[in-house]
Design an enzyme around this catalytic site. Structure first.
Site, PDB file in Angstrom:
ATOM      1  N   ASP A 183     -17.299  34.996-110.470  1.00  0.00           N
ATOM      2  CA  ASP A 183     -18.077  35.402-111.648  1.00  0.00           C
ATOM      3  C   ASP A 183     -18.693  34.282-112.496  1.00  0.00           C
ATOM      4  O   ASP A 183     -18.034  33.278-112.780  1.00  0.00           O
ATOM      5  CB  ASP A 183     -17.166  36.153-112.635  1.00  0.00           C
ATOM      6  N   GLN A 199     -15.961  31.116-112.322  1.00  0.00           N
ATOM      7  CA  GLN A 199     -14.649  31.221-111.684  1.00  0.00           C
ATOM      8  C   GLN A 199     -14.662  30.294-110.477  1.00  0.00           C
ATOM      9  O   GLN A 199     -15.558  30.401-109.615  1.00  0.00           O
ATOM     10  CB  GLN A 199     -14.390  32.673-111.269  1.00  0.00           C
ATOM     11  N   ASP A 218     -11.436  39.774-119.047  1.00  0.00           N
ATOM     12  CA  ASP A 218     -12.879  39.505-119.050  1.00  0.00           C
ATOM     13  C   ASP A 218     -13.533  39.725-120.420  1.00  0.00           C
ATOM     14  O   ASP A 218     -14.496  40.496-120.549  1.00  0.00           O
ATOM     15  CB  ASP A 218     -13.598  40.348-117.974  1.00  0.00           C
TER      16      ASP A 218
END
Ligand code: FRU
Length: 496
Positions: free
Chosen positions: A39, A55, A166
């Site tokens: 991500d 990430q 998140d």
């Protein structure tokens, strides 16, 4: 303070990136400095530069203990790597620094809000996911002494601390901060929670922003929430989707909901939903508001269900970010355009008008793996529409990928079966497009290892990655029945 695991990761990535020649990477799509990327994280504009964190597992091309990689850019297309920003080195993030976002504090520091993951009762235990803060100067970040700032005690009744992640943070007009994070009920369905803060360090629960009624998969990952053209927009990346016609496919998907925010209940009321990307490789997008007021989105140009591609081992990197895309709402739908800065990459231009297609055709000069094409197709005879139009690309005698359009079914298909993959997973996807009597407009961007197709002025987008050796540069066109094509082609880098 920079700690041992981060010092190690930074030394490793600096040495390892030298083993990856520029020619083995896309030209203007961000890839990890080395190793694995998923991500986009912390997508932001800070001190005159766009920042993109991601990430990151530097030591292998597979997912593992998550770090945050870091790159900066002035135009969102030419990226320079900065040293890794976060490594998992605290008790609360020992299993990984999962996805999150960034914001500038009132005193001018860059604040990263991320999900710290640890394991309950040893390595094989369940995740404990909490929200954590690190602050820094745009290069070096210090984890906040009072982390985590949100944990199980901030969750409403019935929500699991095993899936709470998140955070996407933004500043509201009154200067206070909000963040939306994903969580999950016992029935596995996703819930999005809204939290508020004055300073970015002390957070409190505000409301349940949205809930999965079972229509969109199970857990909801990587939410984003913003206003666009007078509407409230919610982006969700659900896991475990069931297919729905040609709108949503199985597995990890992307959903855009357009609606309004109810100030009383602090809840989002959706009025319309659609996929964000209809192709194979797109997930977990994040948006920013650029200094000149554009809402720009970048997604992970990959998908969990399709990422066991072989062929990346020798490439030493895995994962790409999508092209930055400018968003707008027209006729109640999300529209996407490639970021306008891409025009600065244009080299040679070739134009063909009224090309009659029937059978196979190649056109002088039309080839390459870094290219932009504006293709308009129409039937030669509107009372006898062609059956199928096909464009092959990344083509040589052995390999090709293709886009095909069947006007009678209004279906556009991407197919990368012959792109060099040796694995039998998803290589095709179809998308239902608007019926325009056999006319279609395709804006195609090729950047060595990917294709992004903006359909009918950005009404829909299909994205896919390919691994094909860059020596396969051919582009050809085919029509079953008489079709007429207008084509504008640009090379998109000096060398291609
Ligand atoms: C989405 C995701 C996030 C999580 C991260 C871990 O792709 O599963 O929910 O934070 O990846 O790498």
């Amino acid at each position: 303070m920079v700690n041992q695991s981060l010092i190690f990761a930074r030394a490793y990535e600096e040495a390892a990136e030298k083993r990856i020649p520029d020619s083995a990477r896309p030209k203007f799509h961000l890839t990890p400095r080395t190793g694995w990327m998923n991500d986009p994280n912390g997508f932001s504009f800070y001190r005159g530069m766009y920042h993109m964190f991601y990430q990151y597992y530097p030591y292998d091309t597979e997912w593992n203990s998550m770090h945050w990689g870091h790159a900066v850019s002035r135009d969102l297309l030419r990226w320079s790597y900065l040293p890794a920003a976060l490594a998992p080195d605290k008790p609360y993030d020992s299993f990984g620094c999962f996805s999150g976002s960034a914001i500038e504090t009132e005193d001018g520091r860059q604040l990263l809000m991320y999900t710290g993951v640890r394991k309950e009762g040893g390595d094989k235990g369940k995740d404990i996911q909490t929200q954590c803060i690190a602050v820094g100067d745009g290069t070096d970040y210090t984890k906040y002494a009072h982390n985590p700032v949100l944990d199980a005690s901030d969750l409403p009744e019935g929500l699991s601390p095993n899936d709470f992640r998140d955070p996407k943070v933004w500043r509201t007009e009154d200067g206070t901060l909000r963040c939306v994070a994903g969580a999950r009920r016992a029935d596995k369905r996703g819930v999005l929670l809204l939290f508020r803060s004055r300073d970015g360090f002390k957070w409190e629960f505000e409301s349940v922003l949205a809930e999965n009624d079972g229509s969109f998969g199970l857990m909801w990952e990587c939410p984003d929430f913003f206003t666009l053209d007078g509407k409230s927009v919610l982006f969700i990346s659900p896991q475990d989707m069931l297919p729905e016609g040609f709108e949503y496919h199985n597995g990890n998907g992307t959903v855009c909901q357009i609606g309004r925010f109810d100030e009383e209940t602090k809840r989002f009321i959706p009025e319309h939903d659609q996929a964000i990307d209809y192709g194979i490789d797109f997930y977990a997008p994040q948006t920013i508001l650029t200094p000149d007021g554009r809402r720009v989105m970048i997604g992970w140009m990959q998908n969990w269900d399709t990422c066991k591609l072989t062929g990346y081992e020798e490439r030493l990197w895995f994962g790409q970010m999508s092209l930055p895309r400018e968003l707008s709402i027209r006729n109640g739908r999300l529209y996407q355009q490639p970021i306008r800065e891409l025009a600065g990459f244009r080299g040679r231009k070739l134009e063909y008008r009224d090309v009659r297609l029937s059978g196979e055709k190649t056109l002088e000069g039309i080839e390459g793996r870094c290219a932009e094409m504006d293709i308009r197709i129409r039937p030669e005879d509107s009372t006898n529409v062609f059956r199928k139009f096909t464009m092959r690309f990344a083509q040589d005698s052995r390999y090709h990928s293709l886009i095909s359009f069947r006007p009678y079914e209004s279906l556009l298909k991407i197919d990368r079966k012959f792109s060099g993959s040796r694995r039998a997973f998803i290589h095709q996807r179809r998308c239902q497009v608007a019926d325009r009597g056999g006319e279609i407009r395709l804006h195609v961007i090729l950047d060595r290892f990917s294709v992004e197709i903006f359909i009918n002025d950005g009404e829909q987008v299909m994205t896919a990655t390919i691994l094909t050796d860059t020596s396969a540069r051919g582009i050809s066109f085919h029509s079953d029945g008489g079709a007429v094509m207008d084509l504008t082609w640009y090379s998109l880098s000096s060398e291609d």
